[in-house]
Design a protein around this motif. Structure first.
Motif, PDB file in Angstrom:
ATOM      1  N   VAL A  31       0.866  -1.182   0.000  1.00 20.64           N
ATOM      2  CA  VAL A  31       0.000   0.000   0.000  1.00 20.64           C
ATOM      3  C   VAL A  31       0.897   1.225   0.000  1.00 20.64           C
ATOM      4  N   VAL A  65       3.863  -1.021   3.769  1.00 19.51           N
ATOM      5  CA  VAL A  65       3.229   0.296   3.688  1.00 19.51           C
ATOM      6  C   VAL A  65       4.295   1.334   3.354  1.00 19.51           C
ATOM      7  N   LEU A  77      -4.476   6.640  -2.491  1.00 21.51           N
ATOM      8  CA  LEU A  77      -4.128   5.314  -1.949  1.00 21.51           C
ATOM      9  C   LEU A  77      -3.893   4.386  -3.138  1.00 21.51           C
ATOM     10  N   GLY A  79      -3.040   0.399  -3.942  1.00 21.16           N
ATOM     11  CA  GLY A  79      -2.855  -0.954  -3.436  1.00 21.16           C
ATOM     12  C   GLY A  79      -2.337  -1.855  -4.542  1.00 21.16           C
ATOM     13  N   MET A 103      -8.700   1.377   3.507  1.00 21.50           N
ATOM     14  CA  MET A 103      -7.565   0.449   3.711  1.00 21.50           C
ATOM     15  C   MET A 103      -8.073  -0.956   4.028  1.00 21.50           C
ATOM     16  N   LYS A 107      -7.557  -4.352   1.804  1.00 19.95           N
ATOM     17  CA  LYS A 107      -6.979  -5.548   2.427  1.00 19.95           C
ATOM     18  C   LYS A 107      -7.814  -6.796   2.155  1.00 19.95           C
TER      19      LYS A 107
END
Length: 194
Positions: A31, A65, A77, A79, A103, A107
């Motif tokens: 991330v 991270v 963000l 990912g 987040m 995930k």
């Protein structure tokens, strides 16, 4: 109806590498939190980094991270997943709680599956050559010739015998055994007489 579905990637529902059969492996690999140190639209991202980022990193040691400050840019963000997919989310004017929810969503996904147009709602890696199962698959062919209403076919298959029926059956067996013993005795007495 719009034609936007023509531009979506299409595929089948899948679990990567039978994930979850042995143990669950989080598919989110990395991330990246991109934000501006001074701009007002990055306030929620900065608060998230100050208050929640360390807790998130401790709870998820398998996720790397990265924090990347950028001048005069919108907070983002990004990912990255084990299958190579990248999910990009714009976090302009989001609060720290909203970013935490994003987040958690990143995930629990396995890539850009939310933008995948499903061709079918099911898929099997090894299709059967015998065809799909139906309730008539293992039935006797004699049922095709039966006339209805049929007393045998209208009875449930899983009814247990009552105690009375079991006693009657035992009595009949005992009666047959007595008759067979009597017939054997009669044959032996005839042989003795001869």
């Amino acid at each position: 109806m719009s034609n936007s579905h023509l531009f979506l990637k299409s595929g089948f529902p899948r679990a990567p590498l039978q994930n979850g059969l042995g143990r669950y492996v989080c598919q989110l690999q990395r991330v990246t939190l991109k934000f501006c140190k001074h701009h007002g639209s990055s306030r929620g991202m900065r608060q998230f980094i100050e208050n929640h980022l360390l807790d998130f990193a401790k709870e998820n040691p398998g996720i790397v991270v990265y924090v990347k400050p950028r001048r005069h840019r919108t907070p983002v963000l990004v990912g990255e997943y084990l299958n190579g997919d990248r999910e990009w989310l714009n976090c302009r004017n989001n609060t720290k709680d909203e970013i935490l929810k994003w987040m958690q969503l990143l995930k629990t996904q396995n890539g850009s599956s939310s933008s995948l147009r499903l061709r079918k709602m099911w898929h099997t890696d090894m299709p059967s050559i015998q065809g799909p199962w139906t309730p008539f698959t293992l039935k006797s062919p004699d049922t095709n010739l039966a006339t209805y209403p049929n007393a045998n076919d209208s009875q449930p298959l899983d009814i247990e015998e009552s105690a009375t029926e079991k006693l009657i059956e035992l009595f009949k067996k005992q009666k047959l055994n007595n008759q067979s013993v009597n017939s054997i005795d009669a044959k032996q007495s005839l042989k003795e007489v001869e």
